[in-house]
Enzyme design. Structure first.
Site, mmCIF file in Angstrom:
data_model
loop_
_atom_site.group_PDB
_atom_site.id
_atom_site.type_symbol
_atom_site.label_atom_id
_atom_site.label_comp_id
_atom_site.label_asym_id
_atom_site.label_seq_id
_atom_site.Cartn_x
_atom_site.Cartn_y
_atom_site.Cartn_z
ATOM 1 N N SER A 1 0.838 -1.210 0.000
ATOM 2 C CA SER A 1 0.000 0.000 0.000
ATOM 3 C C SER A 1 0.861 1.243 0.000
ATOM 4 O O SER A 1 0.369 2.326 -0.316
ATOM 5 C CB SER A 1 -0.864 0.037 1.252
ATOM 6 O OG SER A 1 -1.637 -1.116 1.351
ATOM 7 N N HIS B 1 -1.133 -2.866 -7.225
ATOM 8 C CA HIS B 1 -1.889 -2.536 -6.012
ATOM 9 C C HIS B 1 -3.388 -2.764 -6.245
ATOM 10 O O HIS B 1 -4.063 -1.947 -6.847
ATOM 11 C CB HIS B 1 -1.593 -1.072 -5.627
ATOM 12 C CG HIS B 1 -2.175 -0.656 -4.327
ATOM 13 N ND1 HIS B 1 -2.502 0.641 -4.030
ATOM 14 C CD2 HIS B 1 -2.493 -1.371 -3.214
ATOM 15 C CE1 HIS B 1 -2.986 0.712 -2.806
ATOM 16 N NE2 HIS B 1 -2.993 -0.501 -2.286
ATOM 17 N N GLU C 1 -3.888 -0.145 -9.221
ATOM 18 C CA GLU C 1 -2.869 0.893 -9.411
ATOM 19 C C GLU C 1 -1.595 0.164 -9.805
ATOM 20 O O GLU C 1 -1.128 -0.697 -9.055
ATOM 21 C CB GLU C 1 -2.599 1.591 -8.061
ATOM 22 C CG GLU C 1 -3.291 2.898 -7.855
ATOM 23 C CD GLU C 1 -2.761 3.617 -6.598
ATOM 24 O OE1 GLU C 1 -2.494 4.806 -6.700
ATOM 25 O OE2 GLU C 1 -2.632 2.977 -5.531
ATOM 26 N N ASN D 1 -3.814 5.902 -1.757
ATOM 27 C CA ASN D 1 -3.671 6.142 -0.322
ATOM 28 C C ASN D 1 -3.228 7.558 0.008
ATOM 29 O O ASN D 1 -3.498 8.058 1.100
ATOM 30 C CB ASN D 1 -2.742 5.120 0.299
ATOM 31 C CG ASN D 1 -3.457 3.799 0.443
ATOM 32 O OD1 ASN D 1 -4.598 3.751 0.880
ATOM 33 N ND2 ASN D 1 -2.817 2.720 0.034
#
Ligand SMILES: NC(=O)c1ccc[n+]([C@@H]2O[C@H](COP(=O)([O-])OP(=O)(O)OC[C@H]3O[C@@H](n4cnc5c(N)ncnc54)[C@H](O)[C@@H]3O)[C@@H](O)[C@H]2O)c1
Length: 296
Positions: A118, A139, A151, A189
């Site tokens: 992450s 991701h 991602e 994130n």
């Protein structure tokens, strides 16, 4: 691409294994813990049952998917014939660096090594291998079989060919890949975690309660899930560790984790997985949340 090794059978690893297997890939699911492997396979089976019940897939699809997955407790054994490895072990830099050193040692020289991290730098992970050009971030979002986004993070040395292969592969899984450069928190994130942290600060400052904050964001901003419920679902320990990486990586106080979040993690209140976070999660409530996400 035929053989996909997945490292870690936890929340993300079992979802990644499920998804590749459902789309016909042979999956070697690897975890150091036999208990995690058993739990991971049980979760995949339960989620496939949900999909059969919702008529998203047939009973035969479910059987085929499960038959495509083989479990291993040894990395060396599990990655022998992997074309791609997707690492989804615990979010810890030292652990990931060790795993990638091992992968570099045991995988064939042309195996692409991807991490589902992450927040940890793909460039740093790639630097401990002898093949940084074929190391990349992949991701996935939770729950993996349902969420469309991947991602794809290009490390400093990731080759354009590797990016292209992983992009095409993501499309074959019926996902939507998005190209992102390697900076702390990537895109998802970097934007999500400050919002979650601010929601926690809002409780900490006594502005409003948990339900009130989530209601404002759901009904006022059309978010399908409030930030606190989402934090519980991601895991408060995972949220904390991502914020720490961004705080450290950018040296910017705006990413400093709220003391309430820090306290909750120290107290073992990690969200849905530990039974309590901002909300209470008896088995039934957790099942209810997951079941809603798996409905058509
Ligand atoms: N939870 C989320 O919503 C989410 C979303 C996107 C990405 N991620 C990332 O995915 C990764 C996994 O997160 P998670 O939530 O699935 O964690 P988790 O704690 O549910 O699972 C981690 C698993 O890794 C296993 N493991 C630990 N060391 C290992 C080793 N040396 N070899 C093999 N397996 C090992 C553990 O036994 C455990 O089963 C992390 O990098 C996290 O940042 C998490």
């Amino acid at each position: 691409m035929k053989n996909i090794a997945v490292i870690g059978a936890g929340t993300m690893g079992n979802g990644i294994a499920h998804t590749f297997a459902q789309f016909g890939y042979k999956v070697q699911l690897i975890d150091v813990s036999q208990t995690s492997l058993d739990k991971g396979i049980a979760t995949i089976t339960k989620n496939l049952d949900r999909m059969v019940a919702k008529e998203t897939i047939s009973e035969a699809d479910k059987k085929r998917t499960l038959a495509n997955i083989t479990a291993f407790t040894s990395i060396e054994e599990g990655v022998k014939s992997a074309n791609l490895v997707v690492e989804a072990a615990t979010e810890n830099v030292d652990l990931k660096l060790k795993i990638f050193r091992d992968l570099d040692k045991y995988c064939p020289a042309d195996t692409i090594l991807a991490s589902n991290t992450s927040s940890i730098s793909i460039t740093q992970i790639a630097s401990v291998t002898s093949r940084p050009g074929i190391v990349i971030g992949m991701h996935f979002m939770n729950p993996v079989p349902i969420m469309k986004l991947v991602e794809i993070i290009k490390g400093y040395s990731t080759s354009p060919e590797t990016f292209k292969i992983v992009e095409e592969l993501s499309k074959k899984l019926n996902k939507v890949p998005v190209e992102v450069n390697d900076y702390p928190g990537f895109v998802a994130n970097r934007i999500l975690m400050p919002m979650i942290n601010e929601a926690v600060e809002t409780i900490y400052n006594g502005v409003a309660g948990v339900k009130e904050i989530d209601t404002v964001m759901m009904l006022g901003m059309a978010h399908p899930m409030g930030p606190l419920a989402l934090a519980d679902f991601i895991g408060l320990d995972v949220c904390l560790s991502i914020l720490k990486v961004m705080h450290e990586g950018f040296k910017n106080p705006k990413y400093a984790p709220c003391p309430l979040l820090v306290n909750m993690v120290m107290a073992g209140k990690l969200g849905a997985k530990s039974g309590e976070g901002f909300y209470d999660y008896s088995e039934n409530r957790k099942a209810e949340v997951v079941s809603k996400m798996f409905s058509k």
